[in-house]
Design a protein around this motif. Structure first.
Motif, PDB file in Angstrom:
ATOM      1  N   ARG A 319       3.417  10.171  -8.183  1.00 43.69           N
ATOM      2  CA  ARG A 319       2.223  11.051  -7.633  1.00 43.69           C
ATOM      3  C   ARG A 319       1.442  10.049  -6.916  1.00 43.69           C
ATOM      4  O   ARG A 319       0.776   9.312  -7.900  1.00 43.69           O
ATOM      5  N   ILE A 320       1.032  10.190  -5.825  1.00 45.85           N
ATOM      6  CA  ILE A 320       0.146   9.182  -5.105  1.00 45.85           C
ATOM      7  C   ILE A 320      -0.877   9.703  -5.014  1.00 45.85           C
ATOM      8  O   ILE A 320      -1.349  10.884  -4.690  1.00 45.85           O
ATOM      9  N   ASP A 321      -2.180   8.922  -5.546  1.00 44.96           N
ATOM     10  CA  ASP A 321      -3.490   9.636  -5.448  1.00 44.96           C
ATOM     11  C   ASP A 321      -4.256   8.697  -4.204  1.00 44.96           C
ATOM     12  O   ASP A 321      -5.033   9.520  -3.569  1.00 44.96           O
ATOM     13  N   ALA A 322      -3.726   7.639  -3.769  1.00 36.77           N
ATOM     14  CA  ALA A 322      -4.591   7.105  -2.621  1.00 36.77           C
ATOM     15  C   ALA A 322      -3.463   6.162  -1.914  1.00 36.77           C
ATOM     16  O   ALA A 322      -2.446   5.405  -2.432  1.00 36.77           O
ATOM     17  N   VAL A 323      -3.616   6.086  -0.595  1.00 37.45           N
ATOM     18  CA  VAL A 323      -2.798   5.379   0.217  1.00 37.45           C
ATOM     19  C   VAL A 323      -3.808   4.420   1.194  1.00 37.45           C
ATOM     20  O   VAL A 323      -4.586   5.345   1.872  1.00 37.45           O
TER      21      VAL A 323
END
Length: 390
Positions: A319-323
């Motif tokens: 699960r991606i919080d930031a890119v």
């Protein structure tokens, strides 16, 4: 290992000392002290063999479900297949009346093969053959294993249903690269044994290149618990000629081509999916993308993305919080904001190594995160996936 030394290891009181050492969580650092203690009861050779065998039995737990009464040498244990992988291979073989195990070593594969049919194990090392016979006895297949001291290239092949081969991939400490450098070379094994069998399975290193696979053969890459273990060249058995297959254990999930051409390419969404290395090595990333409804982040990079997680056994979802574009100061600042103290660093397409990056992050938080370094066509990116609290 000499046969007389093997017999000593199987007898009392050596067996009792082995059991005691196994229960003591013996490590490499303990060997000198242990050998010194054993020298009060044994000569130097036997004392060293007892300590070494105990250490190898402990290490073998990563490959075998119950190795506490098996016998090993270091090179043989290193090359031996994990038992779960060997059983998977046996499960793909057709019914057989006789199997030849070429280069049977310490018998790791023969132990599994005896579940299918009687096995003739060929090896040029009489000590290894004795180890193989002992290990098959431990596994309950002693009456179906027949050791033969012979060179697989000079032994006269007999008709059989299945031939399994595990050519040597080391000479001394040097790893042999390329199927033509194996001992014996894979093409030579096929030429000599193929006319006498219906099915051949040849274990090779997972780094095998596609152009090395013989014409008309299928190839399967196999991983276990997320680690790519080996590849198998199949001739005349399961799999269509030219087939590439990836198999993930322990789930047993398997996938083959051809790859679809219409997989979309998209920026990293809410979830990033990392295909298993067996899938990547087999060149089947697009097949998995189609199965889970994901997009590629770049046609040349083996990461997938979608707005939802996936429980597919061939991918790990983050699960991606930031890119963000890669910038060390921004990355460090964001991890501090997220209270991250431990990171798992993944990379594909990035020249930066985890060993270089980790100390530069200066982590002090209480949470755990996954940091993914990658480089799609529009430049280097870093994605942060927040895990559970420490």
């Amino acid at each position: 290992m000499r046969r007389s030394l093997i017999e000593t290891l199987c007898s009392e009181p050596a067996s009792s000392d082995l059991d005691r050492l196994i229960s003591s969580d013996l490590t490499e650092r303990d060997l000198l002290e242990v050998v010194t203690d054993l020298r009060s009861r044994y000569d130097q050779e036997v004392a060293s063999a007892i300590a070494e065998t105990a250490l190898l039995r402990i290490r073998a737990r990563a490959k075998f479900p119950n190795p506490d009464h098996m016998l090993f040498d270091r090179p043989g244990l290193e090359q031996a297949s994990a038992h779960a992988v060997a059983l998977h291979r046996v499960g793909r073989l057709p019914a057989a009346d006789l199997i030849f195990d070429l280069g049977c070593g310490l018998g790791g594969d023969s132990m599994a093969l005896t579940n299918l049919a009687p096995v003739v194990g060929l090896d040029t090392d009489p000590g290894r053959l004795r180890l193989a016979a002992h290990n098959c006895e431990v596994a309950g297949g002693v009456h179906r294993f027949h050791p033969v001291l012979a060179d697989v290239m000079t032994f006269t092949p007999a008709p059989s249903s299945v031939v399994f081969a595990d050519p040597g991939r080391r000479t001394g400490a040097r790893r042999l690269r390329g199927l033509a450098s194996y001992l014996p070379p894979v093409d030579s094994v096929i030429e000599r044994w193929r006319p006498h069998t219906e099915t051949m399975a040849i274990k090779v290193a997972p780094g095998v290149e596609g152009h090395e696979v013989p014409d008309g053969a299928a190839i399967e890459w196999v991983s276990l618990d997320g680690a790519l273990r080996e590849a198998v060249i199949w001739i005349g058995g399961p799999g269509e000629p030219g087939e590439r297959r990836a198999t993930v254990l322990p789930s047993g999930a398997s996938i083959t081509g051809p790859e679809p051409e219409d997989i979309p390419v998209a920026s990293i969404d809410r979830y990033l999916h990392e295909p298993d290395d067996a899938v990547v090595r087999a060149g089947l990333v697009r097949c998995v993308a189609a199965e889970i409804g994901a997009a590629l982040i770049d046609p040349a990079i083996a990461y997938l993305t979608s707005p939802a997680p996936s429980d597919h056994p061939m991918v790990t979802s983050y699960r991606i919080d930031a890119v963000m574009g890669f910038n060390l100061k921004r990355l460090r600042s964001r991890l501090a904001e997220l209270d991250v103290g431990v990171v798992t660093i993944k990379k594909r397409g990035s020249p930066l190594t985890p060993e270089e990056l980790r100390p530069r992050l200066r982590l002090r938080g209480s949470k755990r995160a996954t940091v993914v370094l990658t480089r799609p066509a529009d430049g280097p990116l870093v994605a942060i996936g927040l895990d559970d609290e420490l």
